[in-house]
Structure formats: structure tokens, C-alpha cells
Design a protein around this motif. Structure first.
Motif, PDB file in Angstrom:
ATOM      1  N   ARG A   1       6.203  -0.346   2.960  1.00  0.00           N
ATOM      2  CA  ARG A   1       6.132  -0.727   1.542  1.00  0.00           C
ATOM      3  C   ARG A   1       5.967  -2.233   1.364  1.00  0.00           C
ATOM      4  O   ARG A   1       5.584  -2.694   0.290  1.00  0.00           O
ATOM      5  N   ASP A   2       6.281  -2.997   2.424  1.00  0.00           N
ATOM      6  CA  ASP A   2       6.139  -4.448   2.345  1.00  0.00           C
ATOM      7  C   ASP A   2       4.696  -4.895   2.551  1.00  0.00           C
ATOM      8  O   ASP A   2       4.406  -6.094   2.454  1.00  0.00           O
TER       9      ASP A   2
ATOM     10  N   SER B   1       0.546  -4.342   1.598  1.00  0.00           N
ATOM     11  CA  SER B   1      -0.484  -3.784   0.724  1.00  0.00           C
ATOM     12  C   SER B   1      -1.808  -3.876   1.472  1.00  0.00           C
ATOM     13  O   SER B   1      -2.286  -4.977   1.763  1.00  0.00           O
TER      14      SER B   1
END
Length: 268
Positions: free
Chosen positions: A140-141, A143
Motif C-alpha cells: 500500500r506504500d 503506487s
């Protein structure tokens, strides 16, 4: 009935792309770049990363730029137009970096290592103490975005950029910190200034005490006073400094007649 599959696409070769320096085996060399690859593999991306290794070594990445919070790149694939790749992460703000720099300054080893261009092996602990992470802590850290039609994430174009990013960390460990929002020059200038303030404060605290706190020992000799020993000179030095008098006994200057007497006095 045998099902027909289209032949695998081959990338258009380029002559001036960014090639990985490593030609075989692991690409990452230093502990911090290996740690970065380990983190990505820990997210379950290991097999997908392998797809981009040949792209990185063939020089299919045309350009790559690391800035606060993102890595942007162009990768030449099988289509005429290169694909646009972006890898994003959180760039820490001023307040977070002020806290990190303060923690770094509190340990002279961190400051000395960074000022000499090295990355301390336990610098991750500093970020952890500040409630932050140096490397991505979870998928999730990150992109991830690529303009190619491949539905896999990461695709081989993203994976190639990951490998070259790891190699850029080998060459310049401060690129990791720049990705997190702090450029090398700004960080080192802040550390030098903060360290100078700490040193000055420590010196002032050690040198100055209120008079009422040291009255009992104010007139006490704090240590033995070493007096310099008088210089050793020859006993005939005075004779050497006498002006010419013209006095002589039986043709011998009086200073020369007195020299044996002075020598005897020195030896006694």
C-alpha cells in the motif's frame, strides 16, 4: 484441437538506454539496495520482478528520474512509443524530517557517517523511532503505474525500473532519502548546522557554572602548576657578550684568561 497463441512480443532494441551494470546474478550490491529488493520480494513481487531483469540489462529503460515521492521513467517495449512508468511513495514533510534530523544529530556516529557519504546500517531504526519507514512497509506504500497494456502489476517495464532504482541506490545512497523527500545537500547542511549548535551548547554547559555553585572550590588549586624550567646556558656566555675592552695580560685578552675560571665554576 490445438489452441493457437500469438508469439511472444519482443521489445524494440535501443542503443542508448540505461543498462544495469550487473550482467549476471543479483543486481543490488550494497546493504541498502539489497534491503530494498528484499522488501519488494517480501511483498510477493519476487517472481514478477524477474520479468524485468533482462529489460534492465538490455538497456530498455530510456530515462529515469528520482524526485520527492516518485520515480518516473520511460521504457521501450514492443511498441514504437515508449511506455511511461511511475513508482510513487510517501514523501515526508518538513515536520517529519525535522524529527528525523534531530534523531540523527543525537548520535554523532550517524552524522559522521552521512557527512562522509555512507549510509549507517541501522538508519532504519531512526525512522522507526520517529514512527516512519525508510523503505516501503507494505504494498500500500507504493503506487505503481505503467502505460503498457499488460495487466500484471508490476509489469516487466515497472520491474526493470525497480532494478535500475536499486542500482541507483548503490551508486548514491542519498537517492533513497531524496525519494522520501529530503535532498542530499539540504540534509547535510541541516545536520552540520544542528551538530554545530549541539557542540556549542555542550561546550557552554561544560565551561560556565554559576559562581554560587563553585565558591567552595573557587580559590582551590585545581591542578599542579607546571613551572617552566630555566633555560640551560653556558657559564662562559657572559664572557662571549663582553664588549671589546682592549685589556690584555702579557698579550692575552683578559676574556680568554678568565674563560678557564668560568669553566671550572660550571663544573663544580
Amino acid at each position: 484441437m490445438t489452441r493457437w497463441y500469438p508469439p511472444p512480443s519482443r521489445p524494440i532494441r535501443v542503443a542508448d538506454g540505461i543498462k544495469a551494470r550487473s550482467t549476471r546474478g543479483a543486481i543490488a550490491k550494497t546493504w541498502w539496495s539489497r534491503r530494498f529488493i528484499e522488501v519488494l520480494e517480501g511483498f510477493g513481487l519476487g517472481n514478477r520482478l524477474q520479468r524485468g531483469r533482462s529489460y534492465a540489462r538490455q538497456g530498455q529503460v530510456l530515462a529515469m528520474e528520482v524526485s520527492a515521492g516518485q520515480v518516473t521513467a520511460e521504457v521501450q517495449g514492443s511498441r514504437a512509443k515508449p511506455y511511461r512508468v511511475r513508482i510513487g511513495t510517501t514523501a515526508y514533510g518538513k515536520a517529519d524530517w525535522t524529527q528525523i534530523e534531530q534523531l540523527l544529530v543525537e548520535n554523532a556516529w550517524y552524522t559522521a557517517a552521512l557527512l562522509s557519504g555512507e549510509m549507517p546500517e541501522d538508519i532504519e531504526d531512526v525512522f522507526t523511532s520517529a514512527g516512519l519507514a525508510l523503505f516501503p512497509a507494505s504494498p500500500r506504500d507504493l503506487s505503481l503505474d505503467c502505460s503498457c497494456p499488460d495487466s500484471a502489476v508490476p509489469c516487466k517495464h515497472l520491474a526493470a525500473v525497480f532494478y535500475l532504482l536499486a542500482e541507483s541506490f548503490d551508486e548514491d545512497p542519498f537517492a533513497i532519502l531524496a525519494w522520501r523527500g529530503r535532498e542530499r545537500d539540504v540534509l547535510l547542511a541541516n545536520l552540520q548546522a544542528a551538530r554545530a549548535n549541539v557542540t556549542a551548547a555542550d561546550h557552554a554547559q561544560a565551561s560556565w557554572r554559576p559562581l554560587e555553585d563553585c565558591l567552595e572550590s573557587f580559590f582551590t588549586v585545581q591542578s599542579a602548576v607546571q613551572l617552566p624550567a630555566p633555560p640551560v646556558t653556558s657559564s662562559t656566555l657572559l664572557l662571549d657578550q663582553l664588549p671589546e675592552t682592549g685589556l690584555a695580560i702579557r698579550g692575552h685578552p683578559i676574556a680568554e684568561l678568565l674563560r678557564p675560571v668560568y669553566g671550572a665554576l660550571e663544573a663544580s
